[in-house]
Design a protein around this motif. Structure first.
Motif, short mmCIF file in Angstrom:
data_model
loop_
_atom_site.label_atom_id
_atom_site.label_comp_id
_atom_site.label_asym_id
_atom_site.label_seq_id
_atom_site.Cartn_x
_atom_site.Cartn_y
_atom_site.Cartn_z
N ASN A 1 71.59 133.73 31.62
CA ASN A 1 71.56 133.60 30.16
C ASN A 1 72.95 133.20 29.66
O ASN A 1 73.95 133.33 30.36
N LEU A 2 72.97 132.69 28.43
CA LEU A 2 74.22 132.18 27.85
C LEU A 2 75.27 133.27 27.68
O LEU A 2 76.46 133.00 27.84
N LEU A 3 74.85 134.49 27.36
CA LEU A 3 75.83 135.56 27.13
C LEU A 3 76.53 135.95 28.43
O LEU A 3 77.73 136.19 28.45
N MET B 1 76.18 129.36 20.90
CA MET B 1 75.32 130.45 21.36
C MET B 1 74.59 131.09 20.17
O MET B 1 73.38 131.39 20.25
N PHE B 2 75.30 131.29 19.05
CA PHE B 2 74.66 131.84 17.85
C PHE B 2 73.55 130.91 17.37
O PHE B 2 72.45 131.36 17.03
N LEU B 3 73.84 129.61 17.35
CA LEU B 3 72.85 128.64 16.86
C LEU B 3 71.65 128.57 17.80
O LEU B 3 70.50 128.43 17.35
N PHE C 1 66.03 129.44 19.02
CA PHE C 1 65.03 129.74 20.06
C PHE C 1 64.69 131.22 20.15
O PHE C 1 63.75 131.58 20.86
N GLY C 2 65.47 132.08 19.51
CA GLY C 2 65.18 133.51 19.54
C GLY C 2 65.51 134.18 20.86
O GLY C 2 65.07 135.29 21.13
N SER C 3 66.29 133.49 21.71
CA SER C 3 66.64 134.04 23.02
C SER C 3 67.90 133.35 23.52
O SER C 3 68.25 132.24 23.09
N ILE D 1 74.07 121.90 18.59
CA ILE D 1 74.30 122.80 19.73
C ILE D 1 75.12 122.10 20.81
O ILE D 1 76.09 122.65 21.33
N VAL D 2 74.75 120.86 21.12
CA VAL D 2 75.44 120.14 22.20
C VAL D 2 76.88 119.82 21.82
O VAL D 2 77.79 119.96 22.63
N VAL D 3 77.12 119.42 20.57
CA VAL D 3 78.48 119.10 20.14
C VAL D 3 79.36 120.35 20.20
O VAL D 3 80.52 120.30 20.63
N LEU D 4 78.81 121.49 19.79
CA LEU D 4 79.56 122.74 19.88
C LEU D 4 79.84 123.11 21.33
O LEU D 4 80.94 123.57 21.67
#
Length: 631
Positions: free
Chosen positions: A141-143, A191-193, A198-200, A223-226
């Motif tokens: 996961n991203l976190l 990650m926030f966006l 997506f809710g996950s 999301i990709v630019v960030l």
């Protein structure tokens, strides 16, 4: 076979165990046992990764993916994050070279750090660095990826500034830490966006939701630019590349670990991992990634031409080679990006460790202008270094030729100008690396004094050089372009790209012509380097322009801004925070406190007063009801 894949949790567990043991008893173990323990932990991690790799090979294409959840980490309403590991071809490929090259760097460090008073502490940091990188690439996961992302950032600070009593080293460590925080902001907001959309934060759930429900192109682009901002920080792309050359202040094994096997590859990995979102973004987003990579690659290559510190030449070379990988990502050539990442890990680790062996022999001197003729005194170092030089220069059949040529072919398919400029960058790479080799190992001796008796490094330092040299020579066989059956790496990685990887539409004849042009380009670069630095056909001073030696003055401009307008802007922001934001909060608190003080006098504590108030209230309510009834 699935039992082998279940061992994935052991891959990061080995270096973590090394950290814990060394923290508790590292001083007692001392030199060299602390180093051997840390190296053994990395060796155990590498062997475990091989076993997981074998386990995945036992499955067919789409089944080569398994998530192993250890426990729930963050249970917070809709946000539920586990400590879980994703074993798929992309993650295990990354883990293989992180642990393999990392183990060789650990072994090398035993000899390089001999006699250092911080010997045990150094290996604590190395093991912690490896653990963080493995959490980054194996997290499901991203976190969890962000946890490893921040871990490698913190470890880079500790390792770059390891000899912190020298102010230059301490400053370089802080610069790396702060510059990476800028990029980390992008990853955090992305990650926030992603969670909002997506809710996950689980990769599997994000990609499933993406496939089922899709996503707006604008949201995917944001999301990709960030994520690109975060990737540019970790993978040292313009303008956040400025920390990487200064990272040379740390011990040379740290330079090899950061530049070859771990930290700088994290940004490329993150973008490739999120390839399904890149596929949904607007077309200008991959173009942005591609042209940013090209600009960085070309800029860094021109700077490397004029550097005299052996490690800074290699540092700018790393920035440039990472630019090649970004071009590949923007082109959708994900296999080519990973292929070049793998070969680069081998030859760049070899080059950095070889440079460390030279520096060790020259008693700490890193200036190319005071080298020369060292091949006779450092036979193993020089021979292995030559292998790394030919690999990065793109000379066939060395590994760098195959991976770099694949990126050039994809670039040609995307944009002819892009290909031409990238080819120029490849020629410059061959040129400045030839310059480095000739000034170091050949030609007249330009050293004297205490460096008058250079000697070969101990076996703990030369053995990793031999292994890496062999890999730099043969690693190209993992992805030969002759037929789909020889495209081993591509076939292995394909399931991780969900069908989003680009496929070349060029004919076989065109590819052969492009390969021939690439070979001519690399040989031209080598020949030009020899003409200037061996035969002296051209005065080197004409090419080593001060503007290039000062790295396009980008660092100076950033320093001037941060020390002038930037500092004043931050001071104003601080005053705004203190006087407006904090002032509003404090004023609200003071108002409530004063109101409470005035209201407090009504609370007498006498029961008869409260009874009288209740009675008066009851009478008032009765009167109100009667008046309403009368209406």
């Amino acid at each position: 076979m699935s039992t082998l894949v279940d061992l994935v949790w052991l891959i990061p567990a080995f270096p973590l165990a090394g950290v814990l043991i060394l923290v508790v008893s590292g001083r007692r173990l001392g030199e060299p046992r602390a180093g051997w323990l840390a190296t053994a932990m990395m060796g155990g991690s590498f062997v475990t990764t091989l076993l997981v790799f074998i386990g995945l090979l036992g499955h067919d294409g789409e089944e080569r993916q398994k998530v192993l959840t250890l426990f729930e980490w963050v249970p917070a309403g809709r946000l539920a994050v586990d400590i879980g590991f994703l074993a798929d071809p992309l993650a295990i490929t990354m883990a293989l070279f992180v642990t393999g090259v990392g183990a060789l760097i650990h072994l090398y460090s035993i000899g390089y750090m001999h006699g250092d008073e911080g010997f045990s502490r150094f290996f604590v940091y190395l093991n912690l660095f490896a653990f963080s990188m493995l959490m980054l690439v194996l997290g499901d996961n991203l976190l969890l990826t962000f946890l490893g992302w921040e871990g490698v950032g913190a470890c880079s600070y500790l390792l770059i500034s390891f000899w912190f009593t020298d102010e230059t080293n301490a400053t370089a460590g802080k610069k790396a830490f702060v510059t990476n925080r800028v990029g980390d902001w992008g990853f955090l907001v992305a990650m926030f966006l992603a969670f909002l959309t997506f809710g996950s934060l689980q990769y599997g759930e994000i990609f499933y939701d993406l496939e089922s429900n899709g996503v707006a192109a604008g949201t995917a682009s944001a999301i990709v630019v960030l994520l690109l901002v975060g990737a540019a920080g970790k993978s040292a792309q313009f303008p956040l590349h400025i920390w990487l050359p200064d990272a040379m202040a740390g011990p040379t094994p740290v330079s090899a670990l950061i530049h070859a096997a771990t930290m700088v590859t994290a940004g490329v990995y993150l973008l490739i991992r999120m390839n399904p979102i890149i596929a949904e973004a607007h077309g200008w987003v991959p173009d942005l990634i591609m042209w940013l990579g090209l600009g960085t690659a070309l800029m860094a290559a021109t700077i490397a031409v004029a550097q005299n510190d052996i490690k800074k030449v290699l540092a700018y070379s790393t920035v440039s080679q990472l630019g090649f990988m970004f071009v590949a990502v923007g082109s959708g050539a994900y296999v080519a990006a990973i292929f070049h990442m793998v070969t680069h890990a081998f030859f760049k680790a070899l080059l950095f460790l070889g440079a460390g062996s030279v520096i060790h022999a020259m008693h700490g001197d890193q200036d190319l202008r005071r080298y020369g003729g060292l091949a006779r005194f450092l036979p193993v170092t020089s021979m292995t270094f030559v292998a790394g030089w030919l690999a990065i220069a793109g000379v066939p059949p060395f590994s760098g030729f195959w991976s770099k040529d694949e990126i050039l072919v994809y670039a040609y398919g995307e944009n002819k100008l892009l290909w031409l400029l990238l080819l120029v960058t490849a020629v410059l790479t061959a040129f400045y690396m030839t310059r480095l080799v000739l000034m170091t190992f050949f030609g007249p001796r330009r050293w004297a004094g205490e460096a008058a008796d250079p000697h070969e490094s101990p076996w703990t330092m030369t053995a990793p050089l031999v292994v890496l040299a062999a890999l730099a020579v043969v690693a190209g066989v993992v992805n030969l372009p002759f037929a789909s059956s020889t495209h081993f790496l591509g076939n292995w990685l394909d399931p991780a790209f969900f069908g989003n990887a680009s496929h070349l539409s060029l004919g076989g004849g065109t590819k052969w012509v492009l390969a021939a042009v690439a070979i001519v380009g690399s040989l031209l670069g080598v020949s030009a380097g020899a003409a200037v630095y061996a035969r002296r056909r051209v005065d080197p001073a004409r090419l080593e322009h001060p503007f290039l030696a000062r790295a396009w003055r980008i660092d100076e401009l950033v320093t001037a801004f941060m020390g002038g307008p930037g500092r004043r802007a931050f001071e104003r922001t601080t005053r705004f925070d203190e006087q407006v934001v904090d002032g509003a909060v404090n004023a609200t608190g003071a108002l409530i406190r004063r109101a409470g003080t005035k209201l407090r006098v009504s609370q007498t504590g006498l029961v008869r007063s409260y009874a009288l108030g209740i009675a008066a209230g009851a009478v008032a309510l009765l009167a109100w009801f009667l008046s309403r009834a009368g209406l």
